[in-house]
Motif scaffolding. Structure first.
Motif, mmCIF file in Angstrom:
data_model
loop_
_atom_site.group_PDB
_atom_site.id
_atom_site.type_symbol
_atom_site.label_atom_id
_atom_site.label_comp_id
_atom_site.label_asym_id
_atom_site.label_seq_id
_atom_site.Cartn_x
_atom_site.Cartn_y
_atom_site.Cartn_z
ATOM 1 N N UNK A 179 1.043 -1.459 0.002
ATOM 2 C CA UNK A 179 0.002 -0.156 0.081
ATOM 3 C C UNK A 179 0.902 1.372 0.172
ATOM 4 N N UNK A 180 2.492 0.967 0.382
ATOM 5 C CA UNK A 180 3.202 2.571 0.256
ATOM 6 C C UNK A 180 3.763 2.504 -0.807
ATOM 7 N N UNK A 181 3.152 1.715 -2.465
ATOM 8 C CA UNK A 181 4.154 1.551 -3.257
ATOM 9 C C UNK A 181 2.938 1.410 -4.653
ATOM 10 N N UNK A 182 3.254 2.147 -5.268
ATOM 11 C CA UNK A 182 3.006 1.879 -6.566
ATOM 12 C C UNK A 182 3.339 1.290 -7.654
ATOM 13 N N UNK A 183 2.703 0.794 -8.623
ATOM 14 C CA UNK A 183 3.021 0.085 -9.877
ATOM 15 C C UNK A 183 3.859 1.375 -10.641
ATOM 16 N N UNK A 184 5.144 0.181 -11.203
ATOM 17 C CA UNK A 184 5.554 0.888 -12.068
ATOM 18 C C UNK A 184 5.582 1.295 -13.670
ATOM 19 N N UNK A 185 5.429 2.002 -14.288
ATOM 20 C CA UNK A 185 5.609 2.555 -15.968
ATOM 21 C C UNK A 185 6.679 2.490 -16.727
ATOM 22 N N UNK A 186 7.433 1.194 -17.302
ATOM 23 C CA UNK A 186 8.741 2.090 -18.260
ATOM 24 C C UNK A 186 8.230 1.889 -19.295
ATOM 25 N N UNK A 187 9.372 2.910 -19.902
ATOM 26 C CA UNK A 187 8.259 3.949 -21.301
ATOM 27 C C UNK A 187 9.888 4.385 -22.526
ATOM 28 N N UNK A 188 9.471 5.273 -23.274
ATOM 29 C CA UNK A 188 8.245 4.710 -23.926
ATOM 30 C C UNK A 188 9.066 3.774 -25.425
ATOM 31 N N UNK A 189 8.947 2.588 -25.040
ATOM 32 C CA UNK A 189 8.348 1.600 -26.191
ATOM 33 C C UNK A 189 8.354 1.876 -27.524
ATOM 34 N N UNK A 190 9.565 1.986 -28.278
ATOM 35 C CA UNK A 190 10.846 1.602 -28.202
ATOM 36 C C UNK A 190 11.977 2.890 -29.081
ATOM 37 N N UNK A 191 12.916 3.383 -28.511
ATOM 38 C CA UNK A 191 13.652 4.069 -29.408
ATOM 39 C C UNK A 191 13.147 5.602 -29.493
ATOM 40 N N UNK A 192 12.390 6.653 -28.914
ATOM 41 C CA UNK A 192 11.686 7.420 -28.200
ATOM 42 C C UNK A 192 12.979 8.327 -28.643
ATOM 43 N N UNK A 222 14.252 -2.809 -17.102
ATOM 44 C CA UNK A 222 12.721 -2.869 -16.687
ATOM 45 C C UNK A 222 11.876 -4.053 -15.982
ATOM 46 N N UNK A 223 11.308 -4.195 -16.898
ATOM 47 C CA UNK A 223 10.974 -5.603 -17.266
ATOM 48 C C UNK A 223 12.025 -6.938 -16.189
ATOM 49 N N UNK A 224 13.124 -6.897 -16.582
ATOM 50 C CA UNK A 224 13.516 -8.027 -15.312
ATOM 51 C C UNK A 224 12.987 -8.156 -13.917
ATOM 52 N N UNK A 225 12.893 -6.317 -13.611
ATOM 53 C CA UNK A 225 12.776 -6.092 -12.450
ATOM 54 C C UNK A 225 11.369 -6.004 -11.857
ATOM 55 N N UNK A 226 9.966 -6.656 -12.833
ATOM 56 C CA UNK A 226 9.197 -6.665 -12.391
ATOM 57 C C UNK A 226 8.029 -5.360 -13.227
ATOM 58 N N UNK A 227 8.526 -4.724 -13.558
ATOM 59 C CA UNK A 227 7.478 -3.602 -14.481
ATOM 60 C C UNK A 227 6.375 -4.154 -14.209
ATOM 61 N N UNK A 228 5.434 -3.581 -14.382
ATOM 62 C CA UNK A 228 4.193 -3.808 -14.344
ATOM 63 C C UNK A 228 3.282 -3.402 -15.729
ATOM 64 N N UNK A 229 3.902 -1.806 -16.055
ATOM 65 C CA UNK A 229 3.420 -1.382 -17.123
ATOM 66 C C UNK A 229 4.782 -1.152 -18.570
ATOM 67 N N UNK A 230 3.634 -1.029 -19.656
ATOM 68 C CA UNK A 230 4.775 -0.158 -20.657
ATOM 69 C C UNK A 230 4.214 0.794 -21.482
ATOM 70 N N UNK A 231 4.894 1.589 -21.560
ATOM 71 C CA UNK A 231 4.189 2.739 -22.529
ATOM 72 C C UNK A 231 4.575 2.787 -23.806
ATOM 73 N N UNK A 232 3.635 2.989 -25.142
ATOM 74 C CA UNK A 232 4.415 3.104 -26.407
ATOM 75 C C UNK A 232 4.950 3.848 -26.591
ATOM 76 N N UNK A 233 5.675 4.203 -27.201
ATOM 77 C CA UNK A 233 6.479 5.097 -27.699
ATOM 78 C C UNK A 233 5.703 6.524 -28.536
ATOM 79 N N UNK A 234 5.867 7.313 -28.988
ATOM 80 C CA UNK A 234 4.666 8.094 -30.152
ATOM 81 C C UNK A 234 5.955 7.776 -31.980
ATOM 82 N N UNK A 235 6.615 7.698 -31.286
ATOM 83 C CA UNK A 235 7.654 7.217 -32.852
ATOM 84 C C UNK A 235 7.610 6.130 -33.767
#
Ligand code: BGC
Length: 720
Positions: A179-192, A222-235
Motif C-alpha cells: 500500500x505504500x508503493x505504486x506500480x511502475x510503467x517503463x516508457x517509451x517503448x521503443x527508442x523514442x 525494467x522488465x527484469x525488475x518486474x515492471x507492471x506496465x509498458x508505455x508505447x512511444x510516439x515514434x
C-alpha cells in the motif's frame, strides 16, 4: 481476487464495460470537486458522461480527498463495482522533488535512486495514486531534444541499472504492490530518444541490430525488475509507429521478452496513427493498436468510439479484447483495489507523509550527489567569510523543480538567495538579467554590486519552460543576455563562479572562458538551492559525473562517448584533412561522459590484468590503484570500459561495463578490482545472434570516459 474470480468478472462484463477498462481520460473530466491539484489535461475533446462512467483509469490527478471522492462516485455508478486506476507522472518525486533524472544519472548510484523512488512511491500512494509513469528508459544522444532531462543519459548499461532501481523503488519486491508503493510503467517503448534532429515526436529510423544492442537493454532491465506496465512511444520503429507495431509489441515485447503486464499507449498516440498516415480513421487506428498489443488507449477516443462496432462486425477478435481487459483487471487486483478501492488512503495519512522533513533532507543529499563540477581554476570552494555577490536570473528564482514536478510546490522552494543568506556572512544580490531578455537597468545594478564583492557567483541557466516534452531547441546555447552578464563579470578581474540551472547539456563554449568555475546544478529539486550552497562552500565535496556529453557546438550533435569507430579515425593531435573530423572544432565534446571534478584529486596507477589471454570462462580480473592526491576526503567513481578491437560488425570505441563509487581520505590509496565476465564481451551480430568474438579487447579504467591510450590494457579472448 483469485484468477477464477477475475475471469468470472470478465465474463459478466458487457462490451461497453470491457472497452471502458481500456480507456484512460485525464483527471479534469472527473473532478467537479474544488481542489487546486494540477491536472495534465492537455487536450480537450468531447467526452460524455457515459464514457466517464465506463472508463477504467484516470490520468494526472492526485490528492487523497480528491481521488477518494472520484473513486466513490465511480463505484456508485459502476454496475460491477470495478474500481478506477489512478496514474500520473511521478518522475522525480511527488511533492518532495528530487533532481531531474539526468541529474539523478550523474549520481552513479542506483541504490540512491531506488531509495528516492521508495519515497516518491510513499508520497504518491498516500495521495491516492496507483501507478507512476516512470522510469523513462530511453537512450538519449541529442540534447536539442527537450526530453533528455527525463532520461539518465547516453549509456545503455547505466540506464538499465537506473531503470531497474526505479522499478524496485516504486513497486517494491513481489507481484503484489504494497500500500505504500505504486506500480511502475517503463516508457517509451521503443527508442523514442532517437527522434531525428532532436525534434520531438519525429521519426526514428534504426536497424534491428542497433535497437537490440543499444536501446532495448534499459527497457529490458525494467522488465527484469518486474515492471507492471509498458508505455508505447510516439515514434516509428522500422517505419511503423510503435503504437501500431505488432512486431515490436506482440512479437518482441510479449513474445520474446515475455512481458505479460499492461501495455498503455502514450497520450493520444492511438488517434495519432491517423495523422501518422497508417490509419484512415479512428476505427482503423483502434484496430491496429489493439491488434498490435496496446491494452489501454490513453487520452484518445479511438477505442471508446470504435472497438464495440469493430467487434460487432467481427473485424477484431474478441479474444484480443478479453485478454487486454483481463490484464487491466489483474493489475487492479495486484494493487489490492478489489479488496480496498481506496488502498487505505486518508487525508491524515497523506498529510503526515507528503513532504515529510526526512524526505526533504534526503532530497538535499541526492541533489548534492547529482551536481557536477565542470570546471574549477582554484576558486572553489568559497569560505564563509568571502564577500560574495550572487547575481543572475537564478539568484532568486524558485524554478528549481524542473519539468514533471507537477505536484511539487515551487512557491515553497528555497531560492539560492535564501540559501546564501543562511550561509555567507557577507553576501550581496542582483538579478543582472532575465533568463532570456536583456535588461539594461538590471545590468547596471549588477555592475555596481560586482564592484563591492570579492567573488562573483553567477546563477545562470534555462527555465523549465525550455525543457521537457514539446520543447526541442535548434540551438542549445545560453541566452546572449546571460553570456553578456558573464563577460561583464569576467571583466572585473574577480573570480567568477557559474552555478548552472538547466535540464539538458548546454553548449557552454562561449560561457566557459568567462567562468573560473562551473557547477552544473541541473533543475535540482526542492532542496536544490541548499545543496548548491553546500557544494559551493565546500561543506560537501562534489562527486557527480556526467552521463551525457556536453557538446562544443550544436552542430557537433550527436556526440556521445560510445560511438562507432570510423575507417578514418582522426589521429590524436592531427589537423589533417581526410579524416573523420570537423575543420572548425575538435571531435571531442566540451565535457565528456563520465567526467566531473572534485575539490580533491585522484591519481590512477598500477593498472593490471590477471591474464593477457582468456578463454571466457569464470572471470578475468582488472585492478588499479586509486589514490586521493589532494587534501580532503573525496568520492571517486572508478569506471571500467571495454573496446572490442576487431568485431564481426563495427564496434563502439568503448563501452561502460562496470563502475565503483569509492570514498578516499587524503593520501589514501585503494586497489580497486573489477571482474570482467564473458557477458561483457557479447553483442548482437549481423544475424542478431548474441555472442562474443575471439580476438583482442582493450580495457580502460579511469575516472571518466577519457583515458590516454598508454594507460590502457589489452587481452585476447581465445575460445577453445
Ligand atoms: C508523455 C508521457 C507521459 C504522458 C502522461 C505524454 O505526453 O509522452 O511521457 O507519461 O504524457 O502524462
Amino acid at each position: 481476487m483469485t484468477e477464477e474470480q477475475l475471469q468470472a468478472l470478465l465474463q459478466e462484463m458487457t462490451t461497453a464495460e470491457k472497452v471502458g477498462q481500456l480507456t484512460q481520460f485525464a483527471g479534469a473530466f472527473y473532478s467537479e470537486q474544488e481542489d487546486s491539484t494540477p491536472v495534465t489535461g492537455r487536450i480537450e475533446f468531447p467526452v460524455d458522461e457515459e464514457m466517464i462512467k465506463q472508463s477504467g483509469s484516470v490520468l494526472g490527478v492526485a490528492g487523497a480527498t480528491k481521488l477518494a471522492a472520484i473513486q466513490r462516485e465511480h463505484l456508485k455508478k459502476s454496475r460491477l463495482g470495478v474500481p478506477l486506476l489512478f496514474m500520473a507522472d511521478v518522475i522525480n518525486g511527488y511533492e518532495t522533488i528530487f533532481p531531474i533524472p539526468l541529474g539523478l544519472g550523474a549520481t552513479w548510484e542506483p541504490d540512491l535512486i531506488e531509495k528516492l523512488q521508495t519515497i516518491s512511491a510513499k508520497e504518491a500512494a498516500s495521495a491516492g495514486l496507483h501507478i507512476s509513469f516512470a522510469p523513462m528508459a530511453d537512450l538519449v544522444r541529442d540534447p536539442r531534444w527537450g526530453r533528455v532531462m527525463e532520461s539518465t543519459g547516453e549509456d545503455p548499461f547505466l540506464n538499465g541499472l537506473f531503470a531497474a532501481a526505479t522499478v524496485r523503488g516504486l513497486q517494491g519486491e513481489g507481484s503484489l504492490i504494497a500500500k505504500d508503493r505504486v506500480g511502475a510503467c517503463v516508457k517509451h517503448f521503443a527508442a523514442y530518444g532517437l527522434a531525428e534532429g532532436g525534434r520531438d515526436y519525429n521519426t526514428v529510423d534504426l536497424s534491428e541490430r542497433e535497437l537490440r544492442d543499444k536501446h532495448l537493454p534499459a527497457y529490458e532491465a525494467a522488465l527484469d525488475a518486474g515492471v507492471k506496465l509498458v508505455m508505447t512511444a510516439f515514434n516509428t520503429v522500422h517505419s511503423i509507429p510503435a503504437t501500431a507495431n505488432s512486431a515490436l509489441l506482440r512479437d518482441l515485447l510479449r513474445g520474446e521478452l515475455q512481458f505479460d503486464g499492461v501495455i498503455i499507449s502514450d497520450f493520444g498516440a492511438v488517434q495519432e496513427l491517423i495523422p501518422h498516415g497508417v490509419a484512415e480513421n479512428e476505427a482503423e487506428a483502434a484496430k491496429k493498436a489493439l491488434e498490435a498489443g496496446v491494452d489501454i488507449d490513453m487520452m484518445s477516443l479511438a477505442y471508446t468510439h470504435s472497438l464495440a462496432a469493430l467487434l460487432d462486425k467481427h473485424a477484431i477478435d474478441s479474444a484480443l479484447l478479453d485478454e487486454a481487459v483481463l490484464r487491466v483487471l489483474q493489475l487492479k487486483n495486484e494493487l489490492g483495489l478489489f479488496e480496498d478501492p481506496y488502498r487505505g488512503v486518508s487525508p491524515q495519512k497523506e498529510q503526515a507523509i507528503v513532504g515529510h522533513p526526512s524526505h526533504h533532507a534526503f532530497a538535499q543529499t541526492v541533489a548534492e550527489k547529482s551536481m557536477v563540477l565542470l570546471k574549477n581554476d582554484n576558486v572553489l570552494p568559497l569560505t564563509k567569510e568571502t564577500t560574495v555577490a550572487l547575481i543572475g536570473p537564478y539568484a532568486d528564482n524558485q524554478d528549481l523543480l524542473g519539468e514533471w514536478s507537477i505536484f511539487g510546490k515551487p512557491d515553497q522552494t528555497t531560492t539560492l538567495k535564501q540559501a546564501f543568506q543562511g550561509h555567507f556572512a557577507h553576501a550581496m544580490y542582483a538579478t543582472g538579467s532575465h533568463l532570456y531578455e536583456r535588461d539594461e537597468a538590471l545590468l547596471t545594478e549588477a555592475t555596481m554590486v560586482m564592484e563591492q564583492a570579492d567573488c562573483l557567483v553567477l546563477a545562470l541557466g534555462e527555465g523549465k519552460d525550455r525543457s521537457g516534452e514539446g520543447r526541442s531547441r535548434s540551438s542549445i546555447t545560453l541566452a546572449p543576455c546571460q553570456i553578456e552578464l558573464a563577460r561583464l563579470a569576467k571583466e572585473t578581474g574577480k573570480p567568477v563562479i557559474v552555478a548552472l540551472f538547466n535540464a539538458r547539456p548546454l553548449d557552454l563554449t562561449e560561457l566557459e572562458p568567462y567562468a573560473d568555475a562551473i557547477l552544473e546544478c541541473w533543475h535540482p529539486g526542492s532542496e536544490g538551492a541548499q545543496a548548491a550552497v553546500a557544494l559551493l562552500s565546500g561543506e560537501v565535496n562534489p562527486s557527480g559525473k556526467l552521463t551525457m556529453s556536453f557538446p562544443r557546438a550544436t552542430g557537433q550533435i550527436p556526440v556521445y562517448y560510445n560511438a562507432y569507430q570510423t575507417g578514418r579515425p582522426l589521429p590524436p593531435g592531427s589537423n589533417e584533412r581526410f579524416f573523420s573530423r570537423y575543420i572548425d572544432i575538435p571531435n571531442e565534446p566540451l565535457y565528456p561522459f563520465g567526467y566531473g571534478l572534485s575539490y580533491t584529486s585522484f591519481s590512477y596507477s598500477n593498472r593490471s590484468l590477471s591474464a593477457v589471454e582468456w578463454d571466457g570462462s569464470a572471470s578475468l580480473t582488472v585492478s588499479v590503484d586509486v589514490t586521493n592526491t589532494g587534501k580532503i576526503d573525496g568520492v571517486e567513481t572508478v569506471q571500467l570500459y571495454i573496446q572490442d578491437l576487431v568485431g564481426e560488425v563495427v564496434r563502439p570505441v568503448k563501452e561502460l561495463k562496470s563502475f565503483q563509487k569509492i570514498t578516499l581520505s587524503p593520501g589514501e590509496t585503494r586497489t580497486i578490482t573489477f571482474e570482467i565476465t564473458h557477458d561483457m564481451l557479447q553483442y548482437y551480430h549481423s544475424d542478431l545472434t548474441y555472442a562474443s568474438d575471439s580476438g583482442q579487447f582493450r580495457v580502460y579504467v579511469n575516472g571518466s570516459s577519457v583515458c590516454e591510450q598508454e594507460n590502457t590494457l589489452t587481452f585476447s579472448l581465445v575460445k577453445s
